[in-house]
Write a protein that holds these residues in place. Structure first.
Motif, PDB file in Angstrom:
ATOM      1  N   THR A 287      47.140  69.701 -25.023  1.00 15.00           N
ATOM      2  CA  THR A 287      48.429  69.200 -25.511  1.00 15.00           C
ATOM      3  C   THR A 287      48.803  67.979 -24.691  1.00 15.00           C
ATOM      4  O   THR A 287      48.765  68.025 -23.452  1.00 15.00           O
ATOM      5  N   LEU A 288      49.164  66.906 -25.377  1.00  9.99           N
ATOM      6  CA  LEU A 288      49.556  65.660 -24.725  1.00  9.99           C
ATOM      7  C   LEU A 288      50.982  65.322 -25.126  1.00  9.99           C
ATOM      8  O   LEU A 288      51.285  65.176 -26.317  1.00  9.99           O
ATOM      9  N   TYR A 289      51.864  65.206 -24.147  1.00  7.15           N
ATOM     10  CA  TYR A 289      53.256  64.839 -24.378  1.00  7.15           C
ATOM     11  C   TYR A 289      53.425  63.376 -23.987  1.00  7.15           C
ATOM     12  O   TYR A 289      53.250  63.009 -22.815  1.00  7.15           O
ATOM     13  N   LEU A 290      53.775  62.542 -24.957  1.00  6.63           N
ATOM     14  CA  LEU A 290      54.054  61.126 -24.723  1.00  6.63           C
ATOM     15  C   LEU A 290      55.565  60.946 -24.764  1.00  6.63           C
ATOM     16  O   LEU A 290      56.202  61.159 -25.803  1.00  6.63           O
ATOM     17  N   ILE A 291      56.154  60.563 -23.643  1.00  5.90           N
ATOM     18  CA  ILE A 291      57.606  60.453 -23.528  1.00  5.90           C
ATOM     19  C   ILE A 291      57.957  59.013 -23.219  1.00  5.90           C
ATOM     20  O   ILE A 291      57.460  58.427 -22.238  1.00  5.90           O
ATOM     21  N   ALA A 292      58.797  58.417 -24.055  1.00 10.47           N
ATOM     22  CA  ALA A 292      59.190  57.014 -23.864  1.00 10.47           C
ATOM     23  C   ALA A 292      60.525  56.787 -24.555  1.00 10.47           C
ATOM     24  O   ALA A 292      60.954  57.572 -25.411  1.00 10.47           O
ATOM     25  N   GLU A 293      61.169  55.692 -24.200  1.00  9.39           N
ATOM     26  CA  GLU A 293      62.474  55.365 -24.764  1.00  9.39           C
ATOM     27  C   GLU A 293      62.318  54.799 -26.173  1.00  9.39           C
ATOM     28  O   GLU A 293      61.250  54.339 -26.569  1.00  9.39           O
ATOM     29  N   SER A 294      63.408  54.844 -26.932  1.00  5.93           N
ATOM     30  CA  SER A 294      63.444  54.292 -28.280  1.00  5.93           C
ATOM     31  C   SER A 294      64.483  53.182 -28.324  1.00  5.93           C
ATOM     32  O   SER A 294      65.603  53.335 -27.822  1.00  5.93           O
ATOM     33  N   ARG A 295      64.093  52.048 -28.915  1.00  4.35           N
ATOM     34  CA  ARG A 295      64.995  50.906 -29.027  1.00  4.35           C
ATOM     35  C   ARG A 295      65.127  50.507 -30.480  1.00  4.35           C
ATOM     36  O   ARG A 295      64.162  50.560 -31.240  1.00  4.35           O
ATOM     37  N   ASP A 296      66.339  50.088 -30.871  1.00  2.01           N
ATOM     38  CA  ASP A 296      66.577  49.632 -32.229  1.00  2.01           C
ATOM     39  C   ASP A 296      66.494  48.118 -32.350  1.00  2.01           C
ATOM     40  O   ASP A 296      66.147  47.590 -33.407  1.00  2.01           O
ATOM     41  N   ASP A 297      66.817  47.399 -31.274  1.00  2.00           N
ATOM     42  CA  ASP A 297      66.896  45.948 -31.370  1.00  2.00           C
ATOM     43  C   ASP A 297      65.531  45.286 -31.187  1.00  2.00           C
ATOM     44  O   ASP A 297      65.224  44.291 -31.818  1.00  2.00           O
ATOM     45  N   ARG A 298      64.670  45.840 -30.362  1.00  2.00           N
ATOM     46  CA  ARG A 298      63.359  45.244 -30.108  1.00  2.00           C
ATOM     47  C   ARG A 298      62.392  46.354 -29.708  1.00  2.00           C
ATOM     48  O   ARG A 298      62.822  47.442 -29.315  1.00  2.00           O
ATOM     49  N   PRO A 299      61.092  46.107 -29.811  1.00  2.00           N
ATOM     50  CA  PRO A 299      60.137  47.167 -29.479  1.00  2.00           C
ATOM     51  C   PRO A 299      60.233  47.580 -28.020  1.00  2.00           C
ATOM     52  O   PRO A 299      60.505  46.775 -27.134  1.00  2.00           O
ATOM     53  N   SER A 300      59.993  48.842 -27.792  1.00  2.00           N
ATOM     54  CA  SER A 300      59.943  49.348 -26.418  1.00  2.00           C
ATOM     55  C   SER A 300      58.733  48.746 -25.708  1.00  2.00           C
ATOM     56  O   SER A 300      57.706  48.468 -26.334  1.00  2.00           O
ATOM     57  N   PRO A 301      58.805  48.532 -24.395  1.00  2.00           N
ATOM     58  CA  PRO A 301      57.656  47.962 -23.690  1.00  2.00           C
ATOM     59  C   PRO A 301      56.413  48.837 -23.738  1.00  2.00           C
ATOM     60  O   PRO A 301      55.308  48.344 -23.513  1.00  2.00           O
ATOM     61  N   VAL A 302      56.568  50.126 -24.024  1.00  2.00           N
ATOM     62  CA  VAL A 302      55.396  50.998 -24.109  1.00  2.00           C
ATOM     63  C   VAL A 302      54.965  51.227 -25.558  1.00  2.00           C
ATOM     64  O   VAL A 302      54.053  52.020 -25.802  1.00  2.00           O
ATOM     65  N   ALA A 303      55.588  50.530 -26.516  1.00  2.00           N
ATOM     66  CA  ALA A 303      55.230  50.740 -27.923  1.00  2.00           C
ATOM     67  C   ALA A 303      53.774  50.367 -28.180  1.00  2.00           C
ATOM     68  O   ALA A 303      53.032  51.121 -28.818  1.00  2.00           O
ATOM     69  N   GLY A 304      53.348  49.215 -27.680  1.00  2.00           N
ATOM     70  CA  GLY A 304      51.964  48.813 -27.862  1.00  2.00           C
ATOM     71  C   GLY A 304      51.000  49.732 -27.136  1.00  2.00           C
ATOM     72  O   GLY A 304      49.916  50.048 -27.642  1.00  2.00           O
ATOM     73  N   LEU A 305      51.392  50.179 -25.956  1.00  4.98           N
ATOM     74  CA  LEU A 305      50.557  51.087 -25.181  1.00  4.98           C
ATOM     75  C   LEU A 305      50.350  52.400 -25.916  1.00  4.98           C
ATOM     76  O   LEU A 305      49.225  52.911 -26.030  1.00  4.98           O
TER      77      LEU A 305
END
Length: 325
Positions: A287-305
């Motif tokens: 099981t892999l849990y990926l935890i990151a913030e969500s932004r509405d105005d611009r992509p999160s810095p970890v979105a590409g990752l």
């Protein structure tokens, strides 16, 4: 069955005879009932014996809702299910139930640590539990790193790695197809050459932002194969007098590699102890849990990752991926 729900010989439907929502008893049972799920299980779960398919419903379909008279509506494991509901409507509990009972490997992406708190102990009994929380949003420490250059010595792997990474901060407007293909070509070339030279993502980031690509062109010389062919295609753009074109491509790549600016995120993609292996992860049913913030105005810095990591996991074909916003 909908029309007869209010008749005296049938129990009254609590939602009313003409209520919208889940499918009715007969139609829903044919498509999403236990018998239908057991029938599809011979293709989706061929390892299960014939008696196991109807007796172990969580192993073949996913329970998504209840129809009239409390009949279950189940979705095959090879299908996709999307929960759309307002806050505090039970989405987290429903997804936690899916994660807890899924027999194979699970990837859960979330903006909070609640899914980990609800299911980590249960999933630990099935296989290893990994956490990738580079932004340290929840009270859950990361225990895995991922080398983004792993396998990029192979040109096909470099292409698969660059495509989702380059699509996060894509140019929108006239000529967007050209800009998308150009940024993807730059990224796949940088990833491929850096992997051949034994570099890291710091090397890729430095080459991408370097105004004069002298170091990159020197590293590309003698690389052979696709590295030299791709490099010859972007060399003219890197050294062209059309600085606006080059600067636009460089700007998009810098946005897609924005996670490299944060030292914590940069460390998460640097080789070190606790490296993540998708092949072992799928084989062990982890099981892999990926935890990151969500932004509405611009992509999160970890979105590409995260997008590149998902594409990397898709190569061995995971059983299920659960996504939560």
């Amino acid at each position: 069955p909908r029309a007869g729900a209010g008749r005296s010989r049938w129990p009254a439907c609590p939602r009313g005879p003409a209520c919208p929502g889940p499918p009715p008893l007969v139609g829903g049972g044919r498509w999403g009932g236990r018998a239908a799920a057991a029938h599809r299980g011979r293709r989706s779960r061929p390892s299960l014996s014939l008696p196991e398919r109807p007796c172990c419903p969580p192993l073949t379909p996913v329970l998504v809702a209840r129809a009239h008279y409390n009949h279950s509506c189940r979705v095959p494991v090879e299908e996709h299910a999307i929960y759309i509901a307002p806050p505090r409507a039970g989405k987290t509990g429903a997804l936690a139930d899916v994660i807890a009972h899924h027999p194979g490997a699970v990837v859960a992406t979330t903006t909070r640590g609640d899914l980990h708190a609800l299911t980590a102990q249960i999933r630990a009994a099935r296989g290893p539990v990994y956490v990738f929380n580079p932004q340290q949003l929840a009270d859950v420490a990361s225990n895995r790193r991922w080398d983004m250059l792993a396998g990029c010595e192979d040109p096909a792997t470099a292409i698969r790695r660059a495509q989702p990474l380059s699509a996060i901060a894509a140019f929108k407007g006239e000529g967007e197809d050209f800009w998308a293909s150009a940024s993807a070509l730059w990224l796949q070339t940088l990833l491929h050459v850096a992997a051949l030279q034994g570099g890291t993502m710091d090397t890729v980031h430095y080459w991408a932002l370097q105004r004069t690509p002298r170091d990159f062109l020197q590293s590309m010389a003698g690389a052979g194969g696709e590295a030299e062919r791709w490099g010859s295609l972007i060399r003219d753009q890197m050294t062209s007098n059309a600085t606006r074109t080059t600067d636009t491509i460089r700007y998009m790549i810098a946005a897609n590699l924005g996670f490299m600016v944060d030292p914590v995120l940069r460390q998460a993609v640097t080789p070190g102890p606790g490296m993540f292996s998708p092949r072992d992860f799928v084989r062990e049913g982890g099981t892999l849990y990926l935890i990151a913030e969500s932004r509405d105005d611009r992509p999160s810095p970890v979105a590409g990752l995260f997008a590149a990591l998902h594409a990397h996991q898709a190569a061995p074909q995971l059983s299920i991926t659960v996504a939560v916003k």
